[in-house]
Design an enzyme around this catalytic site. Structure first.
Site, mmCIF file in Angstrom:
data_model
loop_
_atom_site.group_PDB
_atom_site.id
_atom_site.type_symbol
_atom_site.label_atom_id
_atom_site.label_comp_id
_atom_site.label_asym_id
_atom_site.label_seq_id
_atom_site.Cartn_x
_atom_site.Cartn_y
_atom_site.Cartn_z
ATOM 1 N N ILE A 154 86.063 -8.950 24.251
ATOM 2 C CA ILE A 154 86.246 -10.355 24.654
ATOM 3 C C ILE A 154 87.370 -11.010 23.852
ATOM 4 O O ILE A 154 88.217 -11.726 24.411
ATOM 5 C CB ILE A 154 84.921 -11.139 24.495
ATOM 6 C CG1 ILE A 154 83.884 -10.584 25.479
ATOM 7 C CG2 ILE A 154 85.129 -12.630 24.722
ATOM 8 C CD1 ILE A 154 82.457 -11.073 25.258
ATOM 9 N N ASP A 173 89.260 -9.074 12.085
ATOM 10 C CA ASP A 173 88.212 -8.174 12.565
ATOM 11 C C ASP A 173 88.043 -7.085 11.519
ATOM 12 O O ASP A 173 89.018 -6.688 10.866
ATOM 13 C CB ASP A 173 88.614 -7.559 13.924
ATOM 14 C CG ASP A 173 87.425 -6.927 14.645
ATOM 15 O OD1 ASP A 173 86.763 -6.044 14.058
ATOM 16 O OD2 ASP A 173 87.178 -7.298 15.800
ATOM 17 N N CYS A 201 82.929 -12.374 17.401
ATOM 18 C CA CYS A 201 82.263 -11.250 16.719
ATOM 19 C C CYS A 201 80.769 -11.321 17.011
ATOM 20 O O CYS A 201 80.255 -12.367 17.401
ATOM 21 C CB CYS A 201 82.541 -11.303 15.217
ATOM 22 S SG CYS A 201 82.044 -12.837 14.442
ATOM 23 N N PRO A 202 80.055 -10.214 16.854
ATOM 24 C CA PRO A 202 78.609 -10.254 17.118
ATOM 25 C C PRO A 202 77.868 -10.973 16.008
ATOM 26 O O PRO A 202 78.409 -11.162 14.911
ATOM 27 C CB PRO A 202 78.235 -8.771 17.153
ATOM 28 C CG PRO A 202 79.256 -8.088 16.329
ATOM 29 C CD PRO A 202 80.519 -8.884 16.429
ATOM 30 N N THR A 228 81.731 -18.960 21.870
ATOM 31 C CA THR A 228 81.116 -18.405 23.089
ATOM 32 C C THR A 228 80.414 -17.084 22.748
ATOM 33 O O THR A 228 80.128 -16.293 23.632
ATOM 34 C CB THR A 228 82.164 -18.144 24.194
ATOM 35 O OG1 THR A 228 83.159 -17.259 23.679
ATOM 36 C CG2 THR A 228 82.809 -19.421 24.685
ATOM 37 N N SER A 229 80.143 -16.863 21.450
ATOM 38 C CA SER A 229 79.576 -15.568 21.052
ATOM 39 C C SER A 229 78.059 -15.637 20.862
ATOM 40 O O SER A 229 77.311 -15.288 21.778
ATOM 41 C CB SER A 229 80.287 -15.055 19.808
ATOM 42 O OG SER A 229 79.955 -13.713 19.601
ATOM 43 N N ARG A 230 77.614 -16.083 19.707
ATOM 44 C CA ARG A 230 76.181 -16.276 19.463
ATOM 45 C C ARG A 230 76.014 -17.501 18.567
ATOM 46 O O ARG A 230 76.772 -17.689 17.607
ATOM 47 C CB ARG A 230 75.563 -15.054 18.772
ATOM 48 C CG ARG A 230 75.290 -13.879 19.674
ATOM 49 C CD ARG A 230 74.175 -14.135 20.704
ATOM 50 N NE ARG A 230 73.936 -12.989 21.551
ATOM 51 C CZ ARG A 230 74.534 -12.743 22.716
ATOM 52 N NH1 ARG A 230 75.425 -13.600 23.195
ATOM 53 N NH2 ARG A 230 74.241 -11.664 23.419
ATOM 54 N N ASP A 254 79.196 -22.579 23.839
ATOM 55 C CA ASP A 254 78.464 -22.019 24.980
ATOM 56 C C ASP A 254 77.133 -21.438 24.507
ATOM 57 O O ASP A 254 76.316 -21.026 25.312
ATOM 58 C CB ASP A 254 79.303 -20.925 25.660
ATOM 59 C CG ASP A 254 78.638 -20.406 26.926
ATOM 60 O OD1 ASP A 254 78.299 -21.238 27.793
ATOM 61 O OD2 ASP A 254 78.441 -19.184 27.048
ATOM 62 N N GLU A 259 68.967 -22.018 20.999
ATOM 63 C CA GLU A 259 69.083 -22.158 22.458
ATOM 64 C C GLU A 259 67.885 -21.605 23.216
ATOM 65 O O GLU A 259 67.644 -21.992 24.367
ATOM 66 C CB GLU A 259 70.369 -21.483 22.959
ATOM 67 C CG GLU A 259 70.343 -19.961 22.872
ATOM 68 C CD GLU A 259 71.602 -19.316 23.451
ATOM 69 O OE1 GLU A 259 72.705 -19.740 23.086
ATOM 70 O OE2 GLU A 259 71.455 -18.384 24.265
ATOM 71 N N HIS A 291 75.178 -21.314 27.817
ATOM 72 C CA HIS A 291 75.316 -19.848 27.816
ATOM 73 C C HIS A 291 75.712 -19.354 29.216
ATOM 74 O O HIS A 291 75.047 -18.495 29.803
ATOM 75 C CB HIS A 291 74.021 -19.178 27.341
ATOM 76 C CG HIS A 291 74.262 -17.840 26.689
ATOM 77 N ND1 HIS A 291 73.654 -17.439 25.530
ATOM 78 C CD2 HIS A 291 75.073 -16.802 27.042
ATOM 79 C CE1 HIS A 291 74.049 -16.233 25.203
ATOM 80 N NE2 HIS A 291 74.927 -15.814 26.113
HETATM 81 P P1 NAD Z 1 82.717 -5.989 21.013
HETATM 82 O O1 NAD Z 1 81.714 -5.139 20.353
HETATM 83 O O2 NAD Z 1 83.666 -5.372 21.994
HETATM 84 O O3 NAD Z 1 83.606 -6.753 19.921
HETATM 85 C C1 NAD Z 1 83.058 -7.348 18.778
HETATM 86 C C2 NAD Z 1 84.111 -7.255 17.684
HETATM 87 O O4 NAD Z 1 83.613 -7.954 16.546
HETATM 88 C C3 NAD Z 1 84.420 -5.816 17.250
HETATM 89 O O5 NAD Z 1 85.817 -5.574 17.295
HETATM 90 C C4 NAD Z 1 83.862 -5.758 15.838
HETATM 91 O O6 NAD Z 1 84.621 -4.895 14.975
HETATM 92 C C5 NAD Z 1 83.992 -7.207 15.406
HETATM 93 N N1 NAD Z 1 83.164 -7.526 14.253
HETATM 94 C C6 NAD Z 1 81.940 -7.023 13.915
HETATM 95 N N2 NAD Z 1 81.537 -7.542 12.745
HETATM 96 C C7 NAD Z 1 82.529 -8.380 12.334
HETATM 97 C C8 NAD Z 1 82.705 -9.197 11.199
HETATM 98 N N3 NAD Z 1 81.786 -9.235 10.219
HETATM 99 N N4 NAD Z 1 83.828 -9.942 11.110
HETATM 100 C C9 NAD Z 1 84.773 -9.874 12.072
HETATM 101 N N5 NAD Z 1 84.668 -9.109 13.168
HETATM 102 C C10 NAD Z 1 83.555 -8.373 13.301
HETATM 103 O O7 NAD Z 1 81.895 -7.175 21.696
HETATM 104 P P2 NAD Z 1 82.393 -8.133 22.858
HETATM 105 O O8 NAD Z 1 82.035 -7.540 24.181
HETATM 106 O O9 NAD Z 1 83.792 -8.559 22.602
HETATM 107 O O10 NAD Z 1 81.396 -9.353 22.641
HETATM 108 C C11 NAD Z 1 81.483 -10.164 21.487
HETATM 109 C C12 NAD Z 1 80.255 -11.041 21.423
HETATM 110 O O11 NAD Z 1 80.276 -11.978 22.505
HETATM 111 C C13 NAD Z 1 78.929 -10.279 21.613
HETATM 112 O O12 NAD Z 1 78.449 -9.798 20.378
HETATM 113 C C14 NAD Z 1 78.026 -11.319 22.198
HETATM 114 O O13 NAD Z 1 77.280 -11.893 21.152
HETATM 115 C C15 NAD Z 1 78.959 -12.380 22.788
HETATM 116 N N6 NAD Z 1 78.820 -12.520 24.248
HETATM 117 C C16 NAD Z 1 78.596 -13.763 24.749
HETATM 118 C C17 NAD Z 1 78.486 -13.946 26.114
HETATM 119 C C18 NAD Z 1 78.267 -15.310 26.731
HETATM 120 O O14 NAD Z 1 77.921 -15.405 27.910
HETATM 121 N N7 NAD Z 1 78.457 -16.391 26.001
HETATM 122 C C19 NAD Z 1 78.603 -12.845 26.978
HETATM 123 C C20 NAD Z 1 78.852 -11.581 26.417
HETATM 124 C C21 NAD Z 1 78.953 -11.435 25.048
#
Ligand code: NAD
Length: 326
Positions: A154, A173, A201-202, A228-230, A254, A259, A291
């Protein structure tokens, strides 16, 4: 194979009825999975869950006692699953690692543009025959510095769009991506230089409350922060403090740490008792969506197809690479 689908909405049912393998029998429950609702899965072989279902150790223990052998996540993030306990109990956990990262990236950009150009205000004004521009002043995205924390699927999709806008990118990252090599910097520098910061990031023990009073103190005055992550990436009380003292100029969320009790339901006839959430809604420069970043036709199709593949692989004694616990 019988699967109990929790937090099931009509669009989930539509997706599975259109795209899932015919050998899978789904039982849909609107409720979230937790210790109280777990018994609904009786007689099933697997549970299918979403972002706010509770798969902590006590729930997994009860699922295991009921003979549930698989947890199929309809999402990428898995911070709501106790993977160690699942492993100890021999429960397979599979997820949808990538479904249309562009869906989330495009929503992220929509939040940036809405907050910047105040489209949410303009929409209401024009409907009220008010065509005054005072208070709607924005800034050019072109030339601005955007900090991306997390450059996985993302984050990378977001970076590609922002490059098209002519933004300068700063990335952080723990596993850099070759396509963005020249943009990586320290977290400290990203905080100090960015006009806009977007989180991708997750949620892990390392990233919980990554945005807190210390990181906020390093940011530019008037910074735009997008999540938009968590929700747990942000210490919401620290963010409210930074909205009050104008350190944060724009906030787009988001996701929200609490939530689970609010999102995905129509609560318009009820009282929301979460005072922190209600305080957030009082700021004119805060935009919250429930979300919905993932919520595109393309993403829903991929979610139902990949979840179905994950379940079929399990039923056939196979692995397909989407397992978090095998
Ligand atoms: P991904 O696994 O492809 O990418 C996550 C990136 O975060 C990786 O490159 C990883 O190395 C990096 N990361 C891990 N720990 C880290 C840290 N401590 N510091 C910096 N970077 C770090 O995941 P993605 O598909 O890109 O999704 C990212 C996040 O988006 C998911 O974890 C999820 O929580 C969230 N998400 C939200 C929605 C939504 O509808 N709002 C939908 C899908 C995913």
């Amino acid at each position: 194979m019988k699967i109990a689908v929790f937090s099931a909405k009509k669009y989930d049912q539509d997706g599975f009825s259109q795209w899932a393998d015919a050998s899978l029998q789904f039982r849909y429950f609107d409720s979230r999975l937790n210790v109280e609702t777990v018994k609904m899965a009786a007689g099933c072989h697997a549970v299918c869950v979403f972002v706010n279902d509770d798969l902590s150790a006590p729930v997994l223990q009860l699922l295991s006692e009921m003979g549930i052998e698989m947890v199929a996540l309809r999402c990428a993030g898995f911070n709501n699953v106790d993977l160690d306990t699942a492993k100890a109990l021999g429960i397979r956990v599979a997820r949808v690692p990538a479904y249309s990262p562009e869906a989330v990236a495009e929503h992220t950009i929509a939040m940036m543009l809405t907050l910047n150009r105040k489209l949410h205000k303009a929409y209401n004004r024009v409907r009220d025959d008010n065509f005054a521009l005072d208070g709607l002043l924005g800034f050019n995205m072109h030339g601005k510095t955007v900090g991306l924390i997390g450059t996985g699927r993302i984050g990378l999709a977001t970076a590609r769009i922002l490059k098209g806008f002519g933004c300068k990118l700063l990335c952080y990252d723990i596993q850099p991506d070759a396509e963005l090599t020249e943009h990586y910097t320290t977290l400290e520098n990203l905080y100090q230089q960015s006009d806009i910061i977007s989180l991708h990031c997750p949620l892990t023990p390392q990233t919980k409350h990554l945005i807190n009073q210390h990181s906020l103190a390093q940011m530019k005055d008037g910074v735009m922060l997008i999540n938009t992550s968590r929700g747990g990436l942000i210490d919401t009380k620290a963010v409210i403090h930074s909205l009050k003292n104008r350190k944060i100029g724009y906030l787009g969320l988001d996701v929200y740490e609490q939530e689970a009790d609010i999102f995905f339901e129509n609560l318009s006839e009820q009282m929301i008792e979460d005072e922190v959430f209600k305080r957030l809604l009082t700021f004119p420069n805060v935009l919250i969506t429930g979300h919905q970043a993932f919520f595109t036709r393309e993403a829903l199709q991929q979610i139902s197809q990949i979840t179905s593949d994950n379940l079929v692989a399990f039923a056939g004694g196979q692995s397909n690479g989407n397992e978090l616990v095998n």
